[in-house]
Design an enzyme around this catalytic site. Structure first.
Site, PDB file in Angstrom:
ATOM      1  N   LYS A  16     -63.403   4.431 -79.686  1.00 17.02           N
ATOM      2  CA  LYS A  16     -64.489   4.784 -79.927  1.00 17.02           C
ATOM      3  C   LYS A  16     -64.361   4.907 -81.158  1.00 17.02           C
ATOM      4  O   LYS A  16     -65.682   4.881 -81.791  1.00 17.02           O
ATOM      5  CB  LYS A  16     -65.133   5.153 -78.876  1.00 17.02           C
ATOM      6  CG  LYS A  16     -65.182   5.487 -77.114  1.00 17.02           C
ATOM      7  CD  LYS A  16     -65.984   4.203 -76.783  1.00 17.02           C
ATOM      8  CE  LYS A  16     -66.384   4.199 -75.673  1.00 17.02           C
ATOM      9  NZ  LYS A  16     -66.222   1.980 -75.192  1.00 17.02           N
ATOM     10  N   SER A  17     -63.639   5.450 -81.360  1.00 20.41           N
ATOM     11  CA  SER A  17     -63.791   6.420 -83.179  1.00 20.41           C
ATOM     12  C   SER A  17     -63.649   4.948 -84.036  1.00 20.41           C
ATOM     13  O   SER A  17     -64.833   5.651 -85.065  1.00 20.41           O
ATOM     14  CB  SER A  17     -62.368   6.556 -83.620  1.00 20.41           C
ATOM     15  OG  SER A  17     -61.727   7.981 -83.078  1.00 20.41           O
ATOM     16  N   THR A  62     -54.479   9.606 -82.453  1.00 21.24           N
ATOM     17  CA  THR A  62     -54.477   9.768 -81.126  1.00 21.24           C
ATOM     18  C   THR A  62     -53.032   9.233 -80.449  1.00 21.24           C
ATOM     19  O   THR A  62     -52.109   9.362 -81.392  1.00 21.24           O
ATOM     20  CB  THR A  62     -55.403   9.031 -81.098  1.00 21.24           C
ATOM     21  OG1 THR A  62     -56.018   9.176 -79.272  1.00 21.24           O
ATOM     22  CG2 THR A  62     -55.753   7.303 -81.244  1.00 21.24           C
ATOM     23  N   LYS A  66     -50.110  12.860 -82.385  1.00 21.24           N
ATOM     24  CA  LYS A  66     -50.421  13.732 -82.707  1.00 21.24           C
ATOM     25  C   LYS A  66     -49.541  14.671 -83.207  1.00 21.24           C
ATOM     26  O   LYS A  66     -49.446  15.476 -84.495  1.00 21.24           O
ATOM     27  CB  LYS A  66     -51.128  14.655 -82.273  1.00 21.24           C
ATOM     28  CG  LYS A  66     -52.776  13.482 -81.732  1.00 21.24           C
ATOM     29  CD  LYS A  66     -53.125  14.326 -80.944  1.00 21.24           C
ATOM     30  CE  LYS A  66     -54.778  14.087 -80.250  1.00 21.24           C
ATOM     31  NZ  LYS A  66     -55.958  14.176 -79.577  1.00 21.24           N
ATOM     32  N   ASN A  87     -54.968  15.564 -85.676  1.00 16.79           N
ATOM     33  CA  ASN A  87     -55.521  14.967 -85.165  1.00 16.79           C
ATOM     34  C   ASN A  87     -56.376  13.669 -86.230  1.00 16.79           C
ATOM     35  O   ASN A  87     -57.006  12.819 -85.991  1.00 16.79           O
ATOM     36  CB  ASN A  87     -56.576  14.850 -83.977  1.00 16.79           C
ATOM     37  CG  ASN A  87     -57.900  15.093 -84.168  1.00 16.79           C
ATOM     38  OD1 ASN A  87     -58.246  16.117 -85.308  1.00 16.79           O
ATOM     39  ND2 ASN A  87     -59.095  14.903 -83.948  1.00 16.79           N
ATOM     40  N   GLY A 129     -50.712  20.853 -71.677  1.00 19.47           N
ATOM     41  CA  GLY A 129     -50.452  19.989 -72.683  1.00 19.47           C
ATOM     42  C   GLY A 129     -51.472  19.606 -73.935  1.00 19.47           C
ATOM     43  O   GLY A 129     -51.618  21.181 -74.429  1.00 19.47           O
ATOM     44  N   ASN A 151     -51.229  25.710 -64.759  1.00 25.27           N
ATOM     45  CA  ASN A 151     -50.787  24.474 -64.646  1.00 25.27           C
ATOM     46  C   ASN A 151     -49.728  23.636 -63.718  1.00 25.27           C
ATOM     47  O   ASN A 151     -48.942  25.045 -63.359  1.00 25.27           O
ATOM     48  CB  ASN A 151     -49.799  24.202 -65.948  1.00 25.27           C
ATOM     49  CG  ASN A 151     -49.519  22.894 -66.409  1.00 25.27           C
ATOM     50  OD1 ASN A 151     -50.463  22.067 -66.684  1.00 25.27           O
ATOM     51  ND2 ASN A 151     -47.939  22.677 -67.151  1.00 25.27           N
ATOM     52  N   GLY A 239     -66.098  15.006 -71.878  1.00 27.77           N
ATOM     53  CA  GLY A 239     -65.604  14.650 -73.313  1.00 27.77           C
ATOM     54  C   GLY A 239     -66.482  14.318 -73.945  1.00 27.77           C
ATOM     55  O   GLY A 239     -65.827  14.135 -75.527  1.00 27.77           O
TER      56      GLY A 239
HETATM   57  P1  NDP Z   1     -50.849  15.950 -72.743  1.00 23.91           P
HETATM   58  O1  NDP Z   1     -50.165  14.139 -71.323  1.00 23.91           O
HETATM   59  O2  NDP Z   1     -50.254  16.490 -73.515  1.00 23.91           O
HETATM   60  O3  NDP Z   1     -50.896  16.711 -71.123  1.00 23.91           O
HETATM   61  C1  NDP Z   1     -51.239  16.083 -70.494  1.00 23.91           C
HETATM   62  C2  NDP Z   1     -51.590  17.947 -69.270  1.00 23.91           C
HETATM   63  O4  NDP Z   1     -52.062  16.929 -68.322  1.00 23.91           O
HETATM   64  C3  NDP Z   1     -50.632  18.129 -68.434  1.00 23.91           C
HETATM   65  O5  NDP Z   1     -50.583  19.799 -68.749  1.00 23.91           O
HETATM   66  C4  NDP Z   1     -50.157  17.506 -67.257  1.00 23.91           C
HETATM   67  O6  NDP Z   1     -49.340  18.707 -66.534  1.00 23.91           O
HETATM   68  C5  NDP Z   1     -51.097  17.870 -66.491  1.00 23.91           C
HETATM   69  N1  NDP Z   1     -51.164  17.061 -65.916  1.00 23.91           N
HETATM   70  C6  NDP Z   1     -51.376  15.206 -65.888  1.00 23.91           C
HETATM   71  N2  NDP Z   1     -51.309  14.759 -64.644  1.00 23.91           N
HETATM   72  C7  NDP Z   1     -51.443  15.978 -63.166  1.00 23.91           C
HETATM   73  C8  NDP Z   1     -51.740  15.679 -62.452  1.00 23.91           C
HETATM   74  N3  NDP Z   1     -51.795  14.421 -61.536  1.00 23.91           N
HETATM   75  N4  NDP Z   1     -52.278  17.204 -61.890  1.00 23.91           N
HETATM   76  C9  NDP Z   1     -52.059  18.103 -62.361  1.00 23.91           C
HETATM   77  N5  NDP Z   1     -52.290  18.087 -63.523  1.00 23.91           N
HETATM   78  C10 NDP Z   1     -51.772  17.032 -64.465  1.00 23.91           C
HETATM   79  O7  NDP Z   1     -52.178  15.187 -72.340  1.00 23.91           O
HETATM   80  P2  NDP Z   1     -53.695  15.703 -73.600  1.00 23.91           P
HETATM   81  O8  NDP Z   1     -53.511  17.416 -73.348  1.00 23.91           O
HETATM   82  O9  NDP Z   1     -53.381  15.122 -74.714  1.00 23.91           O
HETATM   83  O10 NDP Z   1     -54.786  15.155 -72.525  1.00 23.91           O
HETATM   84  C11 NDP Z   1     -55.139  15.540 -71.766  1.00 23.91           C
HETATM   85  C12 NDP Z   1     -56.750  14.639 -71.369  1.00 23.91           C
HETATM   86  O11 NDP Z   1     -57.959  15.061 -72.451  1.00 23.91           O
HETATM   87  C13 NDP Z   1     -56.271  13.489 -71.176  1.00 23.91           C
HETATM   88  O12 NDP Z   1     -57.470  12.905 -70.403  1.00 23.91           O
HETATM   89  C14 NDP Z   1     -57.047  13.249 -72.728  1.00 23.91           C
HETATM   90  O13 NDP Z   1     -58.119  12.108 -72.266  1.00 23.91           O
HETATM   91  C15 NDP Z   1     -58.073  14.591 -72.670  1.00 23.91           C
HETATM   92  N6  NDP Z   1     -58.633  14.084 -74.147  1.00 23.91           N
HETATM   93  C16 NDP Z   1     -59.786  14.173 -74.046  1.00 23.91           C
HETATM   94  C17 NDP Z   1     -60.294  14.562 -75.949  1.00 23.91           C
HETATM   95  C18 NDP Z   1     -61.674  14.746 -76.150  1.00 23.91           C
HETATM   96  O14 NDP Z   1     -62.221  14.563 -77.043  1.00 23.91           O
HETATM   97  N7  NDP Z   1     -62.970  14.321 -75.084  1.00 23.91           N
HETATM   98  C19 NDP Z   1     -59.574  14.972 -76.972  1.00 23.91           C
HETATM   99  C20 NDP Z   1     -58.212  15.065 -76.431  1.00 23.91           C
HETATM  100  C21 NDP Z   1     -57.698  14.489 -75.117  1.00 23.91           C
HETATM  101  P3  NDP Z   1     -47.486  18.934 -66.399  1.00 23.91           P
HETATM  102  O15 NDP Z   1     -47.079  19.649 -67.707  1.00 23.91           O
HETATM  103  O16 NDP Z   1     -47.324  19.106 -65.025  1.00 23.91           O
HETATM  104  O17 NDP Z   1     -47.495  17.432 -66.199  1.00 23.91           O
END
Ligand code: NDP
Length: 273
Positions: A16-17, A62, A66, A87, A129, A151, A239
């Site tokens: 959407k940017s 994105t 990053k 970012n 993450g 986590n 978000g």
């Molecule tokens: P990452 O891939 O870096 O991290 C994912 C995280 O989610 C990890 O901690 C992982 O756990 C956990 N995870 C994934 N699946 C599951 C599950 N089924 N149950 C429990 N934990 C789970 O992703 P990001 O940190 O980059 O992004 C996270 C979310 O934030 C995304 O949905 C993204 O769209 C959103 N986001 C929104 C933004 C906004 O502007 N609104 C900006 C940036 C991100 P594990 O370590 O155990 O694998």
């Protein structure tokens, strides 16, 4: 000449940017062009260099680039350095400045748009993450009573808490350790909602008058937000505000003028039902 900006990622078609920055430019009367770049997974750096060579002034970054964006910078600024991820990049002569506005975008949305001061609150961050990593410093700088990171792979939560321990009261734990805990602000920073999944979190974590915030946007009432609502939580957010606020920070950094965000958030918001 029109100044050029872009968002780079893979995939990038959903971003959407361009819509957000074009709306900001119109509202602030800035003459810019803003496009999408889908870089090959192994081609981030050449794509950035090509954009820069053709007059690019700055770029949003994105998934999954990053970390590489931060590594590419000659001058990583505070939030990017602490998160190890950027970012937004700004090109100034030979310098590449990098910053990470995700966390400050989240905090601005929570405090300014949702009118929920973080100071003194018990905060739970689900996930360890990139998004959680970017959110921690801005959250801790607001002086909450404490931040707990939980986590699925709990060692990542513990490692993240240790990384930010110098900045405030922060602990890392497993989801199971949340069984008897209550929080005022519960942030779902996992990517579980994007697959229709629910992180393994007890419904009892939502304290009275809690705010439940899911970082994903455009998915309506996610399983996490439904859990919160069914537990009696009335304040729910996704978000979209974070997305628009981080964009406004990047726009201000590049252009020296901060756009109003309200109209764009309203345009992009989907009902949480
Ligand atoms: P990452 O891939 O870096 O991290 C994912 C995280 O989610 C990890 O901690 C992982 O756990 C956990 N995870 C994934 N699946 C599951 C599950 N089924 N149950 C429990 N934990 C789970 O992703 P990001 O940190 O980059 O992004 C996270 C979310 O934030 C995304 O949905 C993204 O769209 C959103 N986001 C929104 C933004 C906004 O502007 N609104 C900006 C940036 C991100 P594990 O370590 O155990 O694998």
């Amino acid at each position: 000449m029109t100044d050029r900006y872009a968002v780079i990622g893979n995939p990038i078609g959903h971003s959407k940017s361009p819509l957000i920055h074009t709306a900001f430019a119109r509202a602030t009367r800035q003459d810019i062009e803003y496009t999408r770049i889908e870089a090959p997974l192994d081609g981030f750096e050449p794509a950035v260099r090509a954009f820069r060579a053709h007059g690019g002034r700055g770029i949003n970054v994105t998934t999954p680039f990053k970390l590489q964006a931060c590594a590419l910078a000659t001058d990583p600024l505070d939030a990017a350095r602490h998160a190890g991820a950027a970012n937004a990049l700004k090109f100034e002569g030979d310098r590449i400045l990098a910053e990470n506005f995700d966390g400050i975008g989240l905090v601005h949305d929570i405090e300014r748009n949702l009118d929920f001061p973080v100071a003194g609150k018990r905060v739970l961050v689900l996930g360890a993450g990139g998004a959680a990593r970017g959110a921690l410093l801005p959250l801790l700088q607001r002086r909450p009573a404490g931040v707990t990171i939980a986590n699925r792979h709990d060692e990542r939560a513990v490692e993240l808490a240790a990384h930010f321990g110098a900045h405030g009261a922060v602990v890392g734990c497993s989801n199971a350790a949340l069984a008897h805990e209550r929080f005022d602000l519960v942030i779902n920073a996992t990517s579980a909602s994007m697959r229709g999944d629910l992180p393994d979190v007890p419904a009892g974590v939502f304290g009275p008058d809690a705010l439940a915030y899911d970082l994903v946007y455009g998915w309506g009432l996610t399983p996490f937000l439904r859990l919160a609502r069914d537990a009696g939580t009335r304040r729910l957010a996704d978000g979209v505000g974070m997305l628009v606020e981080q964009a406004a920070e990047a726009f201000a950094w590049w252009r020296g003028v901060r756009p109003d965000t309200r109209a764009v958030i309203e345009q992009l918001a989907v009902p949480l039902q």
